[in-house]
Write a protein that holds these residues in place. Sequence first.
Motif: not given
Lengths: 496, 119
Positions: A38, A249, A264, A267
């Motif tokens: 990220a 991402m 995450q 995501l």
Amino acid sequence: MSAPQTGAAGLRRAMGFPAAVSTSTGLAFAALEYLAAAGLVTYVAGDSAWISLLVAGLLALLAWGFFGELNGMFPTAAAIRRYMSRAMDDRVALAITFTYLSTIVLVVAADAFIVGAALTHVLRAPAWLTALWTAVLLGVAVISNLRGIKAASWLQNSATLVAVVATTAVSVIAVVRSHVALVTPFQPLGHHGPAGFLESVALGIFLYSAFEWVTTNAEEVRDPRHIHRGMFLAVLILFVGCSALAVAMGHVLTHGELVSAYPQLYLGRAAWAAGGMWLMAGVTAVTALNTFNGGFITASRFVYATAREGSLPPPLARLNDRAVPWVPVVGLGVLSFLVSLVVLAVGGAAWQVLVAVGAALEAMIYAVAAFCVLRLRRILPDEHRPFRIRLVRPVAWAGLVLFSVMGLVASVSVDNRFSPVPLGIIAVMGAVATWYALVEVPKLRAAEAARMAARPTRRRPARPAAGLLDDGSPGSAASPVRPGPREVDADGETSS
Amino acid sequence: MATDAEIFEAYGDWKSRGNANPRLVRMLRGWDRSVHLVASDTGSEFTLEVRACVLGDLVSGRQGPADLIVTASSEDFADLFWGDLNPSVKYQNGEIVLAGSSEDVMRLDALSMVAFLDQ
């Protein structure tokens, strides 16, 4: 003396090629991977993040070459100590090794914090509970290690497979479900310019970092070639998985989500709503298994071995009844918890400082590996090298310069802004390690030598002085007469 | 260069001290292993077995598959079993070479530590 060479052929249990690949991949694929991916996306146009990872992957292959050659020369868990102390002054080697070892503390601390933060988020619990989860996770890791429990090879392999496959699948599905085509897949300089791209490559190297820790398994592989072949395949797998992750991402997450401690999970939500979020929370926990298992074992055993050779205080070499060096294990747990508490207390992007420090230290150790390859080619030209780098001078010099630059770049940047904090942390850690190696280690070795000299006489009986042993074979001059009190040199060798 | 007889004698002493050491017996709990020793200079090979927390006799040759393989000079084996040598230093220098899992290596190191330090 040239080291006697042997392999694990003939062992009842030996590590095969798939296990070497999964160990190398699993050690690199930590929970911190999500935050580093990220962070990388904030430097480079999201859809082009894979280009940064491709360049970083090519650099990782340079490091693969260095570690392949060095590990081939010294196929042992103590390889890093051996090739560094051969290539440079032992005190410098110790200082660098201690600084490098601190990366493991940072990664373990960051992983515990990330898993704790993810659990807090999915359970909608108050933020302070992150500290509790972190303490529980590290506590479980410490107790498991103290009891000598090590994740079975099949469990480690399965955890790595689940983490990489699930992350890649969730990333692809999140992109597909966004119903928006990739806009800038070939424009790495599109939004942030060359400086941002360079920083993203430096951070990208961190996504591959720790793949080389599999070299500490050199003594248990069925075929020594499994190690460097396994590392090569691991770099390729990491490129695919991390590229999918970073591109997804960058494509579907907002800046606020990217700089959170659990991108995450967002995501996962983009892929499968709440179910995806829970899935990624589970996968995050699975990645921690490899980090805690590998990190604790690698760091504690290294500290133990260094204490045994007299370069760290003797209490660090104490074993419990399960032959586990309990002081380093507990120390690593406590230190990691304190670091994660600091990250929690500082808040904001404190974890990004950990990422930057880790990225810089990894680049530094890759540069050191390049130096060792060059130096050992010069001073040990005839040493057996099962794996040799071709065009070693230009390749190693290129690696030395590139990794040094990448380390410097990573150490002065946090969240796409100039920040000297990571460099300051590294400088302090390096200064402490240098002071310790130069000032404390000689004292410790002298104390150990004195302690050994005070021991009773040598126990091995004397040989017949005439040069013939009882069985008629010629004796050596090792112990011609009954020996007197021991004398111990600085390396802990006894003589009479 | 140490003879096989010297290595057998040294091992006999190590075995006696090891089996009489309650701490070592605790450390060997659940660790039934077969260890092969290879003297790099003489070419001699030996096997030692650990069963039910007890160090067994040293046997010539490689008997069955090993959990651990230790390669060192015959002198180092003799000194190690007499407790006159810190094997860690030799290992770090590459003069003692091990093959086996890290857990088994740690147990073996614990054994040698007991011999070396008389703990």
